[in-house]
Design an enzyme around this catalytic site. Structure first.
Site, short mmCIF file in Angstrom:
data_model
loop_
_atom_site.label_atom_id
_atom_site.label_comp_id
_atom_site.label_asym_id
_atom_site.label_seq_id
_atom_site.Cartn_x
_atom_site.Cartn_y
_atom_site.Cartn_z
N HIS A 250 14.72 -34.35 -43.26
CA HIS A 250 14.42 -35.59 -42.54
C HIS A 250 14.74 -36.80 -43.43
O HIS A 250 13.91 -37.67 -43.65
CB HIS A 250 12.94 -35.60 -42.14
N GLU B 15 19.40 -34.71 -38.27
CA GLU B 15 18.58 -33.56 -38.66
C GLU B 15 19.14 -32.26 -38.07
O GLU B 15 18.89 -31.95 -36.91
CB GLU B 15 17.15 -33.76 -38.17
#
Length: 333
Positions: A174, A300
């Site tokens: 992330h 992501e």
């Protein structure tokens, strides 16, 4: 290639946190914390002979321990959102919830809030974690590893796990990218291309419906290069990548008008969450951070959100006879 180790501080419970600094002959440098397997800094050479830190982060450990939107974190056991009840190997499992009636990014204390063990193996940094049976509701004792290695202008990361019971595993990173030289710039002027012809549709609670919707003719179409801010409605969407195998393949590319640095994201996973971070508010950050809208963007790599509820989605169930093994590469130019 050099790897150095320093103390970053102590958690509120007294655990010592270390920072490992990896640097190679090209000037690429990544600084990784044992708290949350966090990438705190990522320096990339620019055309002026200097380097630019291209990720958001914090200067101190208390800032990382405080609530924040997963800045630079490793996400597990499951990336994105899951319904609070899932079926694993025919058994209904109740998970912890931390967003309405759903579990987000592994629950109340996901892997982003854990202290990882560290070892230097040859020219790589290996972080490992042990997640006990019942952790955030997930069955099975899970052994997790993530490896960081610098090759030329690439940061190569391996994500792996084994279990002793059927369980859910869907890791991601992330990291928030901003390719401009300076922390006061927004990413709305960044250009993005995502190699995906469809996305996973969401309901009103941000949970996947099971439908795969073509991006053509929608605001979500980044099959051609587009400026993020031209249609920034606050993107937070999983794209179905144009890949037919689990081999490493180009997923997305990013450019910035005020930077000669480019980013290509390669991955083995079938999906890619694009989060434009329009909604995040950071009270602090590195290097005298001042808040701007959309200060960074996330790309992501992951399996599809809430996969256990949709049998036609690629499975996120890991069996004791299997090894979870995925790869993510940040390639800078």
């Amino acid at each position: 290639m050099t790897i150095t180790k320093t103390t970053f501080g102590f958690t509120s419970s007294g655990e010592e946190i270390f920072k490992f600094i990896l640097k190679n002959h090209r000037g690429l440098q990544v600084e990784v914390l044992t708290y949350g397997a966090t990438i705190q800094k990522l320096y990339v050479p620019n055309g002026d002979g200097g380097v630019v830190d291209v990720v958001l982060g914090f200067d101190t450990l208390p800032e990382y321990e405080a609530a924040h939107p997963y800045i630079g974190s490793f996400i597990g056991r499951n990336a994105n959102r899951l319904k609070k009840e899932v079926v694993i190997a025919g058994e209904k499992i109740a998970l912890t919830v931390n967003e309405g009636e759903s579990q987000l990014h592994g629950g109340i204390k996901g892997f982003d809030k854990r202290v990882w063990d560290a070892a230097i193996v040859d020219d790589s940094l290996v972080l490992s974690l042990y997640s006990k049976d019942g952790d955030e509701g997930f069955p099975g004792n899970l052994k997790v590893q993530t490896t960081f290695k610098l090759v030329d202008l690439r940061l190569e990361m391996q994500l792996s796990a084994t279990t002793d019971q059927p369980t859910i595993v869907n890791f991601t990173r992330h990291d928030y990218f901003n390719l401009c030289s300076g922390v006061k710039n927004s990413v709305v002027s960044h250009k993005l291309q995502v190699h995906a012809g469809s996305y996973t549709e969401l309901d009103g609670n941000m949970i996947t419906t099971g439908r795969l919707v073509p991006v053509a003719g929608t605001l979500y179409d980044f099959t051609e290069v587009r400026v993020v801010g031209d249609a920034d409605e606050g993107f937070d969407l999983n794209y179905v990548l144009d890949k037919t195998s689990n081999k490493l393949k180009l997923a997305a590319q990013v450019w910035a008008p005020d930077s000669d640095i480019t980013l290509k994201v390669y991955c083995t996973q079938p999906g890619l969450q694009f989060f434009s971070a329009k909604s995040i508010l950071l009270a602090s950050g590195k290097e005298d951070y001042e808040h701007v809208g959309s200060p960074g963007l996330c790309l992501e790599p992951q399996y599809f959100p809430n996969s256990p509820s949709h049998s036609h989605f690629p499975s996120t169930i890991l069996l004791p006879s299997e090894v979870y093994e995925e790869q993510v590469v940040y390639d800078f130019g």
